[in-house]
Scaffold this motif. Structure first.
Motif, PDB file in Angstrom:
ATOM      1  N   GLN A 291       0.830  -1.208   0.000  1.00  0.00           N
ATOM      2  CA  GLN A 291       0.000   0.000   0.000  1.00  0.00           C
ATOM      3  C   GLN A 291       0.867   1.262   0.000  1.00  0.00           C
ATOM      4  N   ILE A 292       1.917   1.253   0.786  1.00  0.00           N
ATOM      5  CA  ILE A 292       2.814   2.413   0.857  1.00  0.00           C
ATOM      6  C   ILE A 292       3.518   2.617  -0.485  1.00  0.00           C
TER       7      ILE A 292
ATOM      8  N   LEU B 298       3.264   5.833  -2.927  1.00  0.00           N
ATOM      9  CA  LEU B 298       4.451   6.591  -3.345  1.00  0.00           C
ATOM     10  C   LEU B 298       4.584   6.646  -4.865  1.00  0.00           C
ATOM     11  N   ALA B 299       4.216   5.553  -5.525  1.00  0.00           N
ATOM     12  CA  ALA B 299       4.340   5.487  -6.984  1.00  0.00           C
ATOM     13  C   ALA B 299       3.138   6.117  -7.687  1.00  0.00           C
ATOM     14  N   GLY B 300       2.075   6.421  -6.921  1.00  0.00           N
ATOM     15  CA  GLY B 300       0.868   6.968  -7.527  1.00  0.00           C
ATOM     16  C   GLY B 300       0.121   5.937  -8.359  1.00  0.00           C
ATOM     17  N   MET B 301       0.176   4.684  -7.929  1.00  0.00           N
ATOM     18  CA  MET B 301      -0.464   3.590  -8.663  1.00  0.00           C
ATOM     19  C   MET B 301      -1.357   2.800  -7.709  1.00  0.00           C
ATOM     20  N   THR B 302      -1.744   1.594  -8.099  1.00  0.00           N
ATOM     21  CA  THR B 302      -2.656   0.795  -7.284  1.00  0.00           C
ATOM     22  C   THR B 302      -1.935  -0.376  -6.615  1.00  0.00           C
ATOM     23  N   VAL B 303      -2.574  -0.963  -5.601  1.00  0.00           N
ATOM     24  CA  VAL B 303      -2.011  -2.131  -4.920  1.00  0.00           C
ATOM     25  C   VAL B 303      -2.069  -3.375  -5.801  1.00  0.00           C
ATOM     26  N   ASN B 304      -2.747  -3.290  -6.941  1.00  0.00           N
ATOM     27  CA  ASN B 304      -2.803  -4.410  -7.878  1.00  0.00           C
ATOM     28  C   ASN B 304      -1.656  -4.369  -8.880  1.00  0.00           C
ATOM     29  N   ASP B 305      -0.998  -3.225  -9.018  1.00  0.00           N
ATOM     30  CA  ASP B 305       0.156  -3.166  -9.907  1.00  0.00           C
ATOM     31  C   ASP B 305       1.262  -4.035  -9.330  1.00  0.00           C
ATOM     32  N   THR B 306       2.085  -4.591 -10.208  1.00  0.00           N
ATOM     33  CA  THR B 306       3.125  -5.511  -9.744  1.00  0.00           C
ATOM     34  C   THR B 306       4.218  -4.764  -8.984  1.00  0.00           C
ATOM     35  N   THR B 307       4.907  -5.504  -8.145  1.00  0.00           N
ATOM     36  CA  THR B 307       6.026  -4.944  -7.397  1.00  0.00           C
ATOM     37  C   THR B 307       7.035  -4.314  -8.358  1.00  0.00           C
ATOM     38  N   ASN B 308       7.322  -5.003  -9.448  1.00  0.00           N
ATOM     39  CA  ASN B 308       8.278  -4.515 -10.436  1.00  0.00           C
ATOM     40  C   ASN B 308       7.818  -3.182 -11.039  1.00  0.00           C
ATOM     41  N   THR B 309       6.554  -3.101 -11.425  1.00  0.00           N
ATOM     42  CA  THR B 309       6.005  -1.875 -12.013  1.00  0.00           C
ATOM     43  C   THR B 309       6.034  -0.725 -11.012  1.00  0.00           C
TER      44      THR B 309
END
Length: 189
Positions: free
Chosen positions: A164-165, A169-180
């Protein structure tokens, strides 16, 4: 929107979607060969699965599109063999994927053993039709995986908080991959 834990099973003649609302007291709901409309209703929840971004989401999406049970089986076989079967739109059907955010990468079965929760093997060939009198056995197996998915999610709450953090920070979602997420955080857009 409530979180729902889910798992699917795919055979040539049987497509199961089992799910439950978050919370130990909530029962597992079984959908046997569900209609596209039933899948559409399920998609209104925040879906959490295990390795679902690489498998379950694509089968759900195909079912939502109205593919037959046998077509779902063929798509499943393509995904498993690495020969395709993926839908770009399917990756984001879920709220998050436990396997992706988990710091320790291991199968759901290994988590069951590690956490000392009920571990169940099905023992049926995945490439054969399931006799109708065994559908209940398959449903119980799928129920177990749904319950295990919730237990692993609860166990990995610190990993999910980290996700979630990072997403924030990345301005994305918790469903986006760790790599992304990591790439976006480090390099920006």
């Amino acid at each position: 929107v409530p979180i729902v834990f889910f798992d699917i099973e795919v055979f040539p003649n049987l497509f199961l979607v089992n799910w439950k609302l978050q919370g130990k007291d909530n029962p597992v709901i079984r959908m046997i060969n569900p209609s596209p409309g039933a899948i559409e209703q399920l998609l209104k929840y925040r879906l959490v699965g295990f390795n679902n971004r690489r498998y379950d989401n694509h089968i759900l999406y195909a079912a939502y599109l109205g593919k037959s049970t046998y077509d779902l089986y063929l798509i499943s076989q393509k995904i498993i063999s690495g020969e395709g079967g993926m839908f770009g739109e399917a990756y984001n059907l879920s709220y998050t994927d436990i396997y992706d955010f988990a710091a320790t990468k291991q199968s759901l079965k290994k988590w069951e053993i590690q956490l000392g929760i009920h571990h169940q093997e099905l023992g049926l060939p995945w490439d054969q039709p399931v006799p109708e009198e065994l559908w209940e056995k398959v449903a119980e197996y799928c129920d177990n995986d749904v319950l295990a998915t919730e237990a692993v999610f609860d166990h990995l709450s610190a990993d999910f908080t980290a996700r979630q953090i990072l997403a924030d920070l990345a301005g994305m979602t918790v469903n986006d991959t760790t790599n992304t997420l990591t790439t976006r955080f480090i390099f920006g857009n």
